[in-house]
Write a protein that holds these residues in place. Structure first.
Motif, mmCIF file in Angstrom:
data_model
loop_
_atom_site.group_PDB
_atom_site.id
_atom_site.type_symbol
_atom_site.label_atom_id
_atom_site.label_comp_id
_atom_site.label_asym_id
_atom_site.label_seq_id
_atom_site.Cartn_x
_atom_site.Cartn_y
_atom_site.Cartn_z
ATOM 1 N N SER A 1 -82.335 -19.701 -22.873
ATOM 2 C CA SER A 1 -81.710 -19.871 -24.193
ATOM 3 C C SER A 1 -82.605 -19.298 -25.287
ATOM 4 O O SER A 1 -82.099 -18.796 -26.297
ATOM 5 C CB SER A 1 -81.341 -21.331 -24.454
ATOM 6 O OG SER A 1 -82.483 -22.106 -24.494
ATOM 7 N N ALA A 2 -83.929 -19.340 -25.077
ATOM 8 C CA ALA A 2 -84.829 -18.705 -26.050
ATOM 9 C C ALA A 2 -84.592 -17.195 -26.059
ATOM 10 O O ALA A 2 -84.507 -16.568 -27.121
ATOM 11 C CB ALA A 2 -86.280 -19.014 -25.707
ATOM 12 N N LEU A 3 -84.452 -16.622 -24.872
ATOM 13 C CA LEU A 3 -84.173 -15.180 -24.786
ATOM 14 C C LEU A 3 -82.832 -14.842 -25.431
ATOM 15 O O LEU A 3 -82.665 -13.789 -26.046
ATOM 16 C CB LEU A 3 -84.161 -14.732 -23.318
ATOM 17 C CG LEU A 3 -85.516 -14.531 -22.642
ATOM 18 C CD1 LEU A 3 -85.351 -14.419 -21.129
ATOM 19 C CD2 LEU A 3 -86.221 -13.297 -23.186
ATOM 20 N N ALA A 4 -81.886 -15.765 -25.268
ATOM 21 C CA ALA A 4 -80.541 -15.510 -25.795
ATOM 22 C C ALA A 4 -80.532 -15.446 -27.316
ATOM 23 O O ALA A 4 -79.620 -14.856 -27.910
ATOM 24 C CB ALA A 4 -79.581 -16.588 -25.305
ATOM 25 N N THR A 5 -81.526 -16.065 -27.946
ATOM 26 C CA THR A 5 -81.563 -16.031 -29.419
ATOM 27 C C THR A 5 -82.081 -14.688 -29.945
ATOM 28 O O THR A 5 -81.929 -14.389 -31.116
ATOM 29 C CB THR A 5 -82.455 -17.146 -29.987
ATOM 30 O OG1 THR A 5 -83.784 -16.921 -29.521
ATOM 31 C CG2 THR A 5 -81.969 -18.522 -29.574
ATOM 32 N N LEU A 6 -82.730 -13.921 -29.068
ATOM 33 C CA LEU A 6 -83.244 -12.619 -29.518
ATOM 34 C C LEU A 6 -82.086 -11.650 -29.718
ATOM 35 O O LEU A 6 -81.095 -11.705 -28.990
ATOM 36 C CB LEU A 6 -84.192 -12.023 -28.470
ATOM 37 C CG LEU A 6 -85.445 -12.805 -28.077
ATOM 38 C CD1 LEU A 6 -86.265 -11.988 -27.089
ATOM 39 C CD2 LEU A 6 -86.272 -13.154 -29.285
ATOM 40 N N GLU B 1 -92.764 -11.978 -30.634
ATOM 41 C CA GLU B 1 -93.119 -12.850 -31.770
ATOM 42 C C GLU B 1 -92.081 -13.958 -31.936
ATOM 43 O O GLU B 1 -92.418 -15.133 -32.090
ATOM 44 C CB GLU B 1 -93.189 -12.024 -33.061
ATOM 45 C CG GLU B 1 -94.568 -11.460 -33.334
ATOM 46 C CD GLU B 1 -94.552 -10.441 -34.475
ATOM 47 O OE1 GLU B 1 -93.537 -10.351 -35.194
ATOM 48 O OE2 GLU B 1 -95.565 -9.732 -34.624
ATOM 49 N N LYS B 2 -90.848 -13.554 -31.874
ATOM 50 C CA LYS B 2 -89.770 -14.534 -32.045
ATOM 51 C C LYS B 2 -89.757 -15.524 -30.879
ATOM 52 O O LYS B 2 -89.596 -16.731 -31.076
ATOM 53 C CB LYS B 2 -88.428 -13.810 -32.148
ATOM 54 C CG LYS B 2 -87.327 -14.707 -32.634
ATOM 55 C CD LYS B 2 -86.089 -13.923 -32.992
ATOM 56 C CE LYS B 2 -84.999 -14.900 -33.450
ATOM 57 N NZ LYS B 2 -83.715 -14.257 -33.618
ATOM 58 N N LEU B 3 -89.965 -14.967 -29.703
ATOM 59 C CA LEU B 3 -89.946 -15.813 -28.505
ATOM 60 C C LEU B 3 -91.078 -16.848 -28.559
ATOM 61 O O LEU B 3 -90.901 -18.010 -28.176
ATOM 62 C CB LEU B 3 -90.105 -14.921 -27.268
ATOM 63 C CG LEU B 3 -89.535 -15.405 -25.945
ATOM 64 C CD1 LEU B 3 -88.068 -15.758 -26.062
ATOM 65 C CD2 LEU B 3 -89.725 -14.325 -24.875
ATOM 66 N N LYS B 4 -92.215 -16.412 -29.079
ATOM 67 C CA LYS B 4 -93.376 -17.304 -29.181
ATOM 68 C C LYS B 4 -93.064 -18.467 -30.117
ATOM 69 O O LYS B 4 -93.372 -19.625 -29.811
ATOM 70 C CB LYS B 4 -94.569 -16.493 -29.717
ATOM 71 C CG LYS B 4 -95.917 -17.114 -29.430
ATOM 72 C CD LYS B 4 -97.004 -16.147 -29.869
ATOM 73 C CE LYS B 4 -98.375 -16.721 -29.578
ATOM 74 N NZ LYS B 4 -99.440 -15.797 -30.005
ATOM 75 N N GLN B 5 -92.443 -18.142 -31.245
ATOM 76 C CA GLN B 5 -92.089 -19.204 -32.211
ATOM 77 C C GLN B 5 -91.077 -20.179 -31.601
ATOM 78 O O GLN B 5 -91.228 -21.384 -31.691
ATOM 79 C CB GLN B 5 -91.474 -18.587 -33.466
ATOM 80 C CG GLN B 5 -92.471 -17.835 -34.318
ATOM 81 C CD GLN B 5 -91.760 -16.992 -35.373
ATOM 82 O OE1 GLN B 5 -90.553 -17.048 -35.530
ATOM 83 N NE2 GLN B 5 -92.533 -16.204 -36.081
ATOM 84 N N ILE B 6 -90.071 -19.611 -30.971
ATOM 85 C CA ILE B 6 -89.006 -20.460 -30.424
ATOM 86 C C ILE B 6 -89.550 -21.346 -29.313
ATOM 87 O O ILE B 6 -89.283 -22.528 -29.234
ATOM 88 C CB ILE B 6 -87.849 -19.599 -29.876
ATOM 89 C CG1 ILE B 6 -87.182 -18.815 -30.996
ATOM 90 C CG2 ILE B 6 -86.812 -20.464 -29.173
ATOM 91 C CD1 ILE B 6 -86.322 -17.701 -30.492
ATOM 92 N N TRP B 7 -90.365 -20.735 -28.480
ATOM 93 C CA TRP B 7 -90.869 -21.480 -27.331
ATOM 94 C C TRP B 7 -91.838 -22.571 -27.758
ATOM 95 O O TRP B 7 -91.886 -23.623 -27.150
ATOM 96 C CB TRP B 7 -91.518 -20.505 -26.348
ATOM 97 C CG TRP B 7 -90.949 -20.715 -24.991
ATOM 98 C CD1 TRP B 7 -89.985 -21.592 -24.645
ATOM 99 C CD2 TRP B 7 -91.322 -20.039 -23.812
ATOM 100 N NE1 TRP B 7 -89.718 -21.505 -23.315
ATOM 101 C CE2 TRP B 7 -90.532 -20.550 -22.782
ATOM 102 C CE3 TRP B 7 -92.263 -19.041 -23.524
ATOM 103 C CZ2 TRP B 7 -90.635 -20.112 -21.475
ATOM 104 C CZ3 TRP B 7 -92.354 -18.608 -22.227
ATOM 105 C CH2 TRP B 7 -91.542 -19.148 -21.211
ATOM 106 N N LYS B 8 -92.585 -22.298 -28.844
ATOM 107 C CA LYS B 8 -93.485 -23.332 -29.375
ATOM 108 C C LYS B 8 -92.672 -24.545 -29.786
ATOM 109 O O LYS B 8 -93.033 -25.677 -29.519
ATOM 110 C CB LYS B 8 -94.266 -22.804 -30.571
ATOM 111 C CG LYS B 8 -95.606 -22.231 -30.219
ATOM 112 C CD LYS B 8 -96.346 -21.823 -31.471
ATOM 113 C CE LYS B 8 -97.669 -21.161 -31.123
ATOM 114 N NZ LYS B 8 -98.307 -20.584 -32.298
#
Lengths: 155, 108
Positions: free
Chosen positions: A99-104, A145-152
């Motif tokens: 789902s994190a990938l899906a937000t990209l 960068e986006k994935l890092k924020q979301i995953w955090k």
């Protein structure tokens, strides 16, 4: 030829499926696309030119995009099923990453998948997508960068 | 790109799932002929069933029922009644026909 194709399927099947999933966000449709690409190769309808992995990633992309074009615009693409297996077999972790990938944005997601799981260089990923090496690299950077924020946030 | 090293290695720990085996090519090729065979079989079965079916009994043409003819019977009630009964047999369902649905229902 058939043995070659089956060997390629064994070697690259997982990464190609991941790429198709990143494009389609539907594991079932992604598997259909993967099979279609390989059946075309097995039947001699498609001839692999150049590096087989690069050709296959490009073929997956074209077939997946055709699939998307053929779909009704009203149909929502839905994440259904796991296509990334977490190291400890946790379904929650897999779904969280998916789902994190899906937000990209799609163009960032596909470079991330090509680089991480397809193990392509930026130059190779750019060739598959049809963009320059620099564009592929910057899409990757923004994506991570986006994935890092979301995953955090998720952790 | 070192800022992403941890994230990249964490991502690489996830493994794309193994896709299902490629569908058997021969089966894929046979899919069309199989459907054709099934369709041909169904068509043949329908053709045979139609050929084996008993021909329907010839339908007798309805007697012409004219107002004039009935008027002529107006002064003979029995004849008029018989004529109307004959006409109704040919136009309305026969509840007395053996084995008929209406006969079965009439028993309830």
């Amino acid at each position: 030829m058939k043995d070659d194709a089956r060997e390629l399927y064994e070697r690259h099947g997982r990464a190609l499926l991941a790429y198709a999933c990143a494009l389609l966000r539907d594991p079932s449709a992604a598997e259909d696309v993967l099979h279609q690409v390989f059946l075309n190769v097995l039947r001699g309808k498609s001839v692999i030119d150049g590096e087989p992995a690069h050709y296959l990633f490009r073929a997956i992309r074209n077939t997946a995009l055709n699939h998307i074009r053929g779909q009704s615009k009203e149909v929502e693409l839905a994440d259904a099923g796991i296509w990334l297996e977490s190291p400890d077999g946790s379904t929650e972790e897999s779904l969280a990453l998916q789902s994190a990938l899906a937000t990209l944005p799609a163009e960032q997601r596909e470079v991330v998948v090509l680089k991480i799981w397809g193990q392509l260089t930026f130059e190779e990923a750019g060739a598959v997508i049809g963009v320059s090496t620099n564009t592929a690299a910057s899409r990757y950077r923004y994506g991570l960068e986006k994935l890092k924020q979301i995953w955090k946030c998720d952790d | 790109m070192t800022e992403f090293d941890d994230l990249e290695s964490h991502l690489r720990e996830f493994r794309p799932r193994r896709p299902a085996a490629i569908p058997d090519e021969r089966l894929q090729r046979l899919r069309g002929p199989i459907w054709l065979g099934v369709a041909a079989g169904m068509a043949a079965a329908m053709f045979i069933a139609l050929r084996l079916q008993k021909p329907a009994p010839p339908v007798e043409p309805l007697p012409a029922a004219t107002l004039g003819a009935l008027n002529a019977l107006a002064d003979r009630p029995e004849a008029l009644d018989a004529e109307l009964t004959k006409m109704s047999r040919t136009t309305l369902p026969d509840v007395t026909q053996p084995g008929g649905v209406l006969q079965s229902l009439s028993k309830f």
